[in-house]
Write an enzyme that holds these catalytic residues in place. Structure first.
Site, PDB file in Angstrom:
ATOM      1  N   CYS A   1       0.895  -1.212  -0.019  1.00 13.81           N
ATOM      2  CA  CYS A   1      -0.077   0.025   0.269  1.00 13.81           C
ATOM      3  C   CYS A   1       0.898   1.318   0.182  1.00 13.81           C
ATOM      4  O   CYS A   1       0.462   2.305  -0.125  1.00 13.81           O
ATOM      5  CB  CYS A   1      -1.044   0.182   1.277  1.00 13.81           C
ATOM      6  SG  CYS A   1      -1.762  -1.560   1.344  1.00 13.81           S
TER       7      CYS A   1
ATOM      8  N   HIS B   1      -2.936   7.021   2.457  1.00 16.17           N
ATOM      9  CA  HIS B   1      -3.354   5.757   1.998  1.00 16.17           C
ATOM     10  C   HIS B   1      -4.885   5.401   2.574  1.00 16.17           C
ATOM     11  O   HIS B   1      -5.173   5.863   3.735  1.00 16.17           O
ATOM     12  CB  HIS B   1      -2.366   4.503   2.337  1.00 16.17           C
ATOM     13  CG  HIS B   1      -3.181   3.409   2.298  1.00 16.17           C
ATOM     14  ND1 HIS B   1      -3.650   2.825   0.973  1.00 16.17           N
ATOM     15  CD2 HIS B   1      -3.246   2.155   2.785  1.00 16.17           C
ATOM     16  CE1 HIS B   1      -4.017   1.611   0.782  1.00 16.17           C
ATOM     17  NE2 HIS B   1      -3.872   1.326   2.100  1.00 16.17           N
TER      18      HIS B   1
ATOM     19  N   ASN C   1     -10.273  -0.156   0.144  1.00 16.65           N
ATOM     20  CA  ASN C   1      -8.780   0.082   0.174  1.00 16.65           C
ATOM     21  C   ASN C   1      -8.132  -0.674  -1.116  1.00 16.65           C
ATOM     22  O   ASN C   1      -8.310  -1.742  -1.394  1.00 16.65           O
ATOM     23  CB  ASN C   1      -8.217  -0.726   1.312  1.00 16.65           C
ATOM     24  CG  ASN C   1      -6.774  -0.803   1.329  1.00 16.65           C
ATOM     25  OD1 ASN C   1      -6.225  -0.487   0.512  1.00 16.65           O
ATOM     26  ND2 ASN C   1      -6.312  -1.353   2.853  1.00 16.65           N
TER      27      ASN C   1
HETATM   28  O1  UT7 Z   1      -3.781  -1.310   3.491  1.00 16.56           O
HETATM   29  C1  UT7 Z   1      -3.032  -1.574   4.590  1.00 16.56           C
HETATM   30  C2  UT7 Z   1      -3.181  -0.853   5.687  1.00 16.56           C
HETATM   31  N1  UT7 Z   1      -4.584  -1.824   6.542  1.00 16.56           N
HETATM   32  C3  UT7 Z   1      -4.920  -0.977   7.407  1.00 16.56           C
HETATM   33  O2  UT7 Z   1      -4.927  -0.003   7.687  1.00 16.56           O
HETATM   34  C4  UT7 Z   1      -6.239  -1.699   8.071  1.00 16.56           C
HETATM   35  C5  UT7 Z   1      -6.051  -1.380   9.493  1.00 16.56           C
HETATM   36  N2  UT7 Z   1      -7.004  -2.127  10.422  1.00 16.56           N
HETATM   37  C6  UT7 Z   1      -8.325  -1.805  10.471  1.00 16.56           C
HETATM   38  O3  UT7 Z   1      -8.829  -0.907   9.830  1.00 16.56           O
HETATM   39  C7  UT7 Z   1      -9.142  -2.235  11.347  1.00 16.56           C
HETATM   40  O4  UT7 Z   1      -8.487  -3.178  12.381  1.00 16.56           O
HETATM   41  C8  UT7 Z   1     -10.325  -3.385  10.803  1.00 16.56           C
HETATM   42  C9  UT7 Z   1     -11.240  -2.629   9.993  1.00 16.56           C
HETATM   43  C10 UT7 Z   1      -9.557  -4.355   9.954  1.00 16.56           C
HETATM   44  C11 UT7 Z   1     -10.939  -4.128  11.930  1.00 16.56           C
HETATM   45  O5  UT7 Z   1     -11.481  -3.300  12.892  1.00 16.56           O
HETATM   46  P1  UT7 Z   1     -11.607  -3.422  14.200  1.00 16.56           P
HETATM   47  O6  UT7 Z   1     -12.137  -2.319  14.960  1.00 16.56           O
HETATM   48  O7  UT7 Z   1     -10.122  -3.510  14.682  1.00 16.56           O
HETATM   49  O8  UT7 Z   1     -12.300  -4.739  14.724  1.00 16.56           O
HETATM   50  P2  UT7 Z   1     -11.924  -6.353  15.063  1.00 16.56           P
HETATM   51  O9  UT7 Z   1     -10.873  -6.705  14.250  1.00 16.56           O
HETATM   52  O10 UT7 Z   1     -11.483  -5.954  16.420  1.00 16.56           O
HETATM   53  O11 UT7 Z   1     -13.009  -7.101  15.238  1.00 16.56           O
HETATM   54  C12 UT7 Z   1     -14.238  -6.912  15.894  1.00 16.56           C
HETATM   55  C13 UT7 Z   1     -15.377  -7.550  15.913  1.00 16.56           C
HETATM   56  C14 UT7 Z   1     -14.973  -9.050  15.993  1.00 16.56           C
HETATM   57  O12 UT7 Z   1     -15.886  -9.870  16.547  1.00 16.56           O
HETATM   58  P3  UT7 Z   1     -15.768 -10.183  18.435  1.00 16.56           P
HETATM   59  O13 UT7 Z   1     -14.599 -11.046  18.171  1.00 16.56           O
HETATM   60  O14 UT7 Z   1     -15.651  -8.922  18.848  1.00 16.56           O
HETATM   61  O15 UT7 Z   1     -17.044 -10.946  18.439  1.00 16.56           O
HETATM   62  C15 UT7 Z   1     -14.670  -9.615  14.504  1.00 16.56           C
HETATM   63  O16 UT7 Z   1     -15.065 -10.986  14.431  1.00 16.56           O
HETATM   64  O17 UT7 Z   1     -15.868  -7.520  14.816  1.00 16.56           O
HETATM   65  C16 UT7 Z   1     -16.000  -9.008  13.949  1.00 16.56           C
HETATM   66  N3  UT7 Z   1     -15.715  -8.750  12.543  1.00 16.56           N
HETATM   67  C17 UT7 Z   1     -16.794  -8.605  11.776  1.00 16.56           C
HETATM   68  N4  UT7 Z   1     -18.192  -8.360  11.883  1.00 16.56           N
HETATM   69  C18 UT7 Z   1     -19.022  -8.118  10.958  1.00 16.56           C
HETATM   70  C19 UT7 Z   1     -14.710  -8.625  11.838  1.00 16.56           C
HETATM   71  N5  UT7 Z   1     -15.054  -8.429  10.240  1.00 16.56           N
HETATM   72  C20 UT7 Z   1     -16.387  -8.406  10.414  1.00 16.56           C
HETATM   73  C21 UT7 Z   1     -17.022  -8.185   9.447  1.00 16.56           C
HETATM   74  N6  UT7 Z   1     -18.726  -8.104   9.489  1.00 16.56           N
HETATM   75  N7  UT7 Z   1     -16.907  -7.934   7.993  1.00 16.56           N
END
Ligand code: UT7
Length: 325
Positions: free
Chosen positions: A119, A252, A282
């Site tokens: 990225c 980005h 993204n």
């Molecule tokens: O391009 C390279 C750079 N990339 C980035 O900058 C990405 C950086 N990271 C992020 O943007 C965020 O960490 C994410 C958007 C990827 C995830 O957001 P988060 O607030 O960190 O969520 P999480 O991974 O902690 O997940 C929270 C909950 C989980 O459920 P539990 O364990 O709390 O029950 C996941 O299983 O959300 C759940 N979850 C979803 N639910 C519905 C994860 N993906 C999804 C989904 N739909 N698509």
């Protein structure tokens, strides 16, 4: 006479029709994967993405974006003497996607190569092309970020498959007695390779390793917010400017929460941040040039404006380029 490089044309291309969150959620539900528009918008700001059809390649997207950038610059393919293409999803192992773009455009003979910094790829490519122009190796460079990231997504992993899209953006960078690119800074820390990777390849006629993207989202989020702040400050200082003189910040486009937090840490008003992640999701190396082209074409970015472009992603890599338009 000192030679600089400056952006003289931008272009971009997105494949097909947008796929909104509701449509994607319905498609995933058919395979037993649960997600929702509400979750995707709240956690990322993404509302839709573009997904390339099965016959569409990264070099085709790149070629379309390049043609539009050439048109905007008033140049022909034959005027180009350098093509630097940032991608992690090239058509093939080799030749490079840049060589395929060169063939499609009909610009034989000029240097053409791919840059792989995920990225951060576009800012790496811009810094590379700027250095080659300033060294006298090229006068008119096409710098492209293009991806078909949908090809490396695991559609059973809801934590990643809703985040990415396909597309391409390009600029023409031209030798000039006036700057142009005022400063660039690039960094990498391979010790973080495991938090964002596609750890597969082809070997002996087989796929080896895991050919799909995996990500520790929270670890990436934390690192991204820190390095986007530090490299912005470093690059602006290298140009001898103050943060207050930045007209447009183009980080980005991964997550609207990262964009907002970066602007806040830098003390820049949110109105000065170009945001396309809601429309494009993204698109990895394509995200910055796609956003740049959108803001040039809708008239926000104008001649003389200072535009700070920032990349961050797998590697871990990060970097920034500061341009006077
Ligand atoms: O391009 C390279 C750079 N990339 C980035 O900058 C990405 C950086 N990271 C992020 O943007 C965020 O960490 C994410 C958007 C990827 C995830 O957001 P988060 O607030 O960190 O969520 P999480 O991974 O902690 O997940 C929270 C909950 C989980 O459920 P539990 O364990 O709390 O029950 C996941 O299983 O959300 C759940 N979850 C979803 N639910 C519905 C994860 N993906 C999804 C989904 N739909 N698509």
């Amino acid at each position: 006479m000192t030679v600089y490089s400056r952006i003289v044309g931008t272009g971009s291309y997105l494949p097909g029709e947008p796929v909104d969150n509701e449509t994607l959620a319905r498609r995933l539900a058919a395979d037993g994967i649960e997600t929702s528009d509400e979750w995707i918008v709240a956690r990322t700001g993404i509302r839709q993405r573009y997904l390339a059809g099965p016959d569409v390649t990264t070099s085709q997207l790149a070629t379309e974006a390049a043609r539009r950038a050439l048109d905007a610059a008033g140049l022909q393919a034959g005027d180009i003497d350098l093509i630097v293409l940032a991608t992690s999803t090239p058509d093939w192992v080799f030749p490079s996607a840049a060589c395929l773009v060169q063939k499609a455009l009909g610009a034989p003979g000029c240097a053409a190569f791919d840059v792989q910094a995920v990225c951060s790829g576009f800012v790496y490519a811009m810094a590379t092309a700027d250095a080659l122009i300033r060294a006298g190796n090229a006068r008119n460079a096409l710098v492209i970020g293009a991806e078909t990231f949908s090809r490396i997504l695991d559609w059973s992993d809801r934590g990643t498959c809703v985040l990415f899209g396909d597309g391409a953006g390009a600029v023409v960078l031209q030798a000039s007695p006036e700057p142009g690119i005022l400063a660039s800074r690039l960094h990498a820390d391979g010790s973080h390779e495991s938090i964002l990777r596609t750890a597969g390849n082809v070997s002996g006629g087989n796929i080896t390793g895991h050919p799909f993207l995996t990500m520790d989202g929270q670890a990436v989020f934390k690192l991204a917010v820190g390095v986007l702040d530090s490299v912005a400050r470093e690059t602006v200082a290298a140009a001898g400017l103050e943060l207050g003189s930045i007209d447009w910040l183009i980080p980005h486009q991964a997550n609207v929460r990262i964009l907002k937090s970066t602007a806040k840490k830098l003390g820049l008003p949110p109105e000065r941040v170009v945001v396309t992640v809601d429309r494009h999701a993204n698109t990895s190396a394509a995200s910055v040039p796609l956003a740049l082209d959108a803001a040039v074409r809708d008239g926000r970015i104008r001649p003389g404006h200072h535009v700070l472009m920032e990349g961050v992603g797998g590697g871990f890599t990060w970097g920034a380029v500061l341009a006077r338009m």
